[in-house]
Design an enzyme around this catalytic site. Structure first.
Site, mmCIF file in Angstrom:
data_model
loop_
_atom_site.group_PDB
_atom_site.id
_atom_site.type_symbol
_atom_site.label_atom_id
_atom_site.label_comp_id
_atom_site.label_asym_id
_atom_site.label_seq_id
_atom_site.Cartn_x
_atom_site.Cartn_y
_atom_site.Cartn_z
ATOM 1 N N TRP A 160 81.967 19.347 102.550
ATOM 2 C CA TRP A 160 81.548 18.225 103.381
ATOM 3 C C TRP A 160 81.564 18.523 104.875
ATOM 4 O O TRP A 160 80.975 17.800 105.668
ATOM 5 C CB TRP A 160 82.475 17.013 103.138
ATOM 6 C CG TRP A 160 83.942 17.351 103.240
ATOM 7 C CD1 TRP A 160 84.783 17.663 102.217
ATOM 8 C CD2 TRP A 160 84.724 17.439 104.432
ATOM 9 N NE1 TRP A 160 86.038 17.947 102.689
ATOM 10 C CE2 TRP A 160 86.038 17.811 104.050
ATOM 11 C CE3 TRP A 160 84.454 17.236 105.787
ATOM 12 C CZ2 TRP A 160 87.070 17.991 104.970
ATOM 13 C CZ3 TRP A 160 85.472 17.412 106.710
ATOM 14 C CH2 TRP A 160 86.759 17.782 106.301
ATOM 15 N N ASN A 161 82.250 19.580 105.301
ATOM 16 C CA ASN A 161 82.466 19.749 106.743
ATOM 17 C C ASN A 161 81.208 20.187 107.492
ATOM 18 O O ASN A 161 81.033 19.863 108.661
ATOM 19 C CB ASN A 161 83.638 20.703 107.016
ATOM 20 C CG ASN A 161 83.476 22.053 106.354
ATOM 21 O OD1 ASN A 161 82.825 22.188 105.318
ATOM 22 N ND2 ASN A 161 84.069 23.071 106.937
ATOM 23 N N LYS A 184 75.657 20.910 93.888
ATOM 24 C CA LYS A 184 76.494 19.717 94.004
ATOM 25 C C LYS A 184 77.020 19.655 95.436
ATOM 26 O O LYS A 184 77.872 20.434 95.842
ATOM 27 C CB LYS A 184 77.674 19.739 93.039
ATOM 28 C CG LYS A 184 78.407 18.373 92.986
ATOM 29 C CD LYS A 184 79.754 18.458 92.323
ATOM 30 C CE LYS A 184 80.844 18.819 93.302
ATOM 31 N NZ LYS A 184 81.063 17.764 94.355
ATOM 32 N N SER A 236 88.503 24.518 98.723
ATOM 33 C CA SER A 236 89.920 24.855 98.825
ATOM 34 C C SER A 236 90.316 25.960 97.855
ATOM 35 O O SER A 236 89.624 26.222 96.858
ATOM 36 C CB SER A 236 90.771 23.618 98.548
ATOM 37 O OG SER A 236 90.698 23.266 97.173
ATOM 38 N N GLU A 257 84.092 31.032 98.907
ATOM 39 C CA GLU A 257 84.572 30.934 100.291
ATOM 40 C C GLU A 257 85.627 29.846 100.294
ATOM 41 O O GLU A 257 85.320 28.663 100.230
ATOM 42 C CB GLU A 257 83.418 30.613 101.245
ATOM 43 C CG GLU A 257 83.727 30.971 102.686
ATOM 44 C CD GLU A 257 84.371 29.840 103.460
ATOM 45 O OE1 GLU A 257 85.598 29.625 103.270
ATOM 46 O OE2 GLU A 257 83.668 29.180 104.219
ATOM 47 N N LEU A 258 86.896 30.266 100.357
ATOM 48 C CA LEU A 258 88.015 29.349 100.137
ATOM 49 C C LEU A 258 88.773 28.999 101.407
ATOM 50 O O LEU A 258 89.886 28.499 101.351
ATOM 51 C CB LEU A 258 88.978 29.970 99.114
ATOM 52 C CG LEU A 258 88.333 30.397 97.791
ATOM 53 C CD1 LEU A 258 89.389 30.973 96.860
ATOM 54 C CD2 LEU A 258 87.613 29.235 97.132
ATOM 55 N N CYS A 291 86.349 26.198 108.342
ATOM 56 C CA CYS A 291 87.008 27.324 107.676
ATOM 57 C C CYS A 291 87.275 28.457 108.647
ATOM 58 O O CYS A 291 88.225 29.234 108.469
ATOM 59 C CB CYS A 291 86.174 27.811 106.497
ATOM 60 S SG CYS A 291 84.510 28.357 106.954
#
Length: 539
Positions: A160-161, A184, A236, A257-258, A291
């Site tokens: 969402w960022n 999604k 996350s 990409e966490l 991130c």
């Protein structure tokens, strides 16, 4: 009032702030600045995901037959559509993410536009068939080349960022390479998701080639269970582990990409005023919900007090408010639980000896999700602020004795996404960059490499694996195939049956001829080696 027609239950319209009984088959679009429900969007029923994937496969089967140059032409039209829709897109980003509009334009709309423009010009050359020269004498009678084939249907589970930049910059290379995409988008930004699907349809991409599905974790889980050909996930570490487990059961490859815990090293010879401005922007842009946010600052102790004072002075000048206000520098956090987490992180740090130099408080007078930009010093590795991804507006400083100490502490993290080095000596900065454990290191800048289309993005360790953006990101979207053409199709190969003592001796002679260092050994075994190629197989 906005209502997007997705797949699943019947569309519903709920007027602004009149959501007394929210239907369970819808997602609320919420303005983080006010907490107001500004729209309802239909959830995608998980039971429909297999049908959506099947439709995507049908669309992809036709799309891969389209030449890559024609696909790139569609990307040029997409770029035009994004430009035409840029204000509508920016408004949606501001409304659902809360970030200032200038950030929506620079960080979301620019990245989407640049990705479309770059790949429309360069995808064909990157995916062009490549010759593979053969160095071995044994393979000189062969001609090899690489071709790049689409994977099929790629599932993207986005965040969402950056609700436009992240999914769009991943969808574009996927379709350029000949794939279909089922994406999604976040259930925090359903309006942005709906607009993305509309962009691709308006640009003339085939129906079902790019499909946006709406919902929470249950939709993401259904997406993986429907067996796409690859999964790209941004989110996350906790959710990433679940994604990996689900993909592993089906042997589905993934790109993850966490998040990060990015280090910023400020050396004594840096321009402190510029570095402080970078630290402030790098820590607070998008209210720190990035991130690539600067989350650990290591400053040489001889300048640490001066640097901290500059950061405090610059932080105090920032204007906190809704993203829709042109004068706003820092917007709200996305949800109330994030505000609570900032307070917890600061409480933990202070209890362990850290000092708040400015900020540090929620601002409920402005709205439910506002938190003051905070400068905190005396932070060390025992504190959650240096262990966990912050994802909020906290600038945390640790003083270090020298560059060597800074490098060691910067590398002492399970995260390894990106980092930055600040110095007046470019050669020294480059040398330090080479020693930092990170997927990308910027010297005298921070974060902005994400907006460079050629630059690969991704990390290792707790930050995930694989890459998006750049050539490396495009190659994540294809299956690399090696094709070998034999130039002597009428000859049996030396290594085929039948075996025997003579072939053993000839094979050993060939090894001596091929791999011996001296010319005498090569010449002495040349005749025997030749026998491996001219022998009678006896079959």
């Amino acid at each position: 009032m906005l209502c997007a027609h997705m797949r699943g239950a019947k569309s519903v319209r709920i007027s602004l702030m009149a959501a007394t009984a929210i239907p369970i088959d819808t997602i609320s679009s919420i303005d983080p600045a006010t907490g107001a429900v500004v729209g309802q969007f239909e959830k995608t029923a998980p039971s429909l995901i297999p049908e959506i994937i099947s439709s995507a496969r049908i669309a992809q089967n036709e799309w891969e037959k389209v030449s890559i140059r024609e696909r790139c032409a569609k990307l040029r039209i997409l770029c035009e559509r994004i430009m035409i829709s840029r204000n509508e897109l920016a408004d949606a980003v501001v409304l659902e993410s809360g970030k200032p509009r200038v950030e929506a334009l620079f960080a979301d709309i620019f990245v989407a536009l640049d990705s479309a423009k770059y790949w429309s010009k360069n995808a064909a050359s990157v995916l062009r068939t490549q010759r593979v020269p053969h160095h071995s004498i044994a393979a000189k009678a062969k001609s090899g080349y690489l071709v790049y084939e689409p994977l099929g249907v790629i599932a993207i589970i986005s965040s969402w960022n950056y609700p436009i930049a992240i999914p769009v910059s991943q969808i574009i290379p996927a379709v350029a390479a000949g794939n279909a995409v089922v994406c999604k988008t976040s259930d925090f930004t359903p309006q942005c998701g709906a607009l993305i699907e509309k962009l691709f349809l308006d640009a003339g991409f085939p129906k079902n080639l790019v499909t946006i599905v709406q919902g929470g974790g249950e939709v993401g889980q259904a997406l993986i269970e429907a067996s796409p050909d690859k999964v790209l996930f941004t989110g996350s570490v906790v959710t990433g582990r679940s994604v990996v487990e689900a993909c592993g059961k089906k042997l589905i490859p993934s790109v993850l990409e966490l998040g990060g815990k990015d280090a910023m090293i400020v050396l004594a010879d840096a321009d402190l005023d510029v570095a402080a401005s970078a630290a402030v922007w790098g820590s607070y842009t998008n209210c720190g919900q990035v991130c690539l946010s600067v989350e650990r600052l290591f400053v040489e102790e001889s300048v640490s007090e001066s640097f901290a004072a500059l950061c405090v002075a610059k932080t105090k000048k920032l204007r906190l408010g809704p993203g829709s206000d042109p004068s706003t520098d820092v917007g709200p956090l996305i949800r109330p639980q994030h505000v609570h987490r900032m307070s917890e992180l600061i409480r933990d740090a202070v209890s362990r000896g850290a000092r708040i130099l400015c900020g540090g408080n929620p601002r409920p007078d402005l709205g439910p999700n506002f938190f003051e930009p905070t400068v905190i010093a005396g932070v060390d590795s025992t504190m959650k602020l240096f262990q966990e991804e912050t994802f909020g507006p906290i600038l945390a400083i640790q003083s270090v004795s020298d560059a060597e100490t800074a490098i060691g502490r910067a590398n002492d993290s399970p995260f390894a996404l990106a980092a930055s080095v600040w110095t007046g000596n470019a050669r020294r900065g480059e040398a330090i960059a080479g020693r930092l454990r990170a997927g990308a290191v910027m010297v005298n800048d921070a974060i902005s490499y994400f907006a460079i289309a050629e630059a690969p993005h991704g990390g290792c360790g707790a930050s995930g694996w694989g890459r998006t953006h750049g050539n490396a990101g495009l190659l994540e979207m294809v299956q690399t195939k090696y094709i070998d053409m034999d130039r002597l199709p009428r000859r049996e190969k030396p290594w085929w049956y039948r075996y025997g003592a003579d072939l053993e001796r000839a094979a050993d002679a060939f090894l001596l001829f091929e791999f011996s260092a001296g010319i005498a050994a090569k010449l002495g075994n040349a005749r025997s080696a030749l026998k491996t190629f001219l022998r009678d197989h006896g079959l």
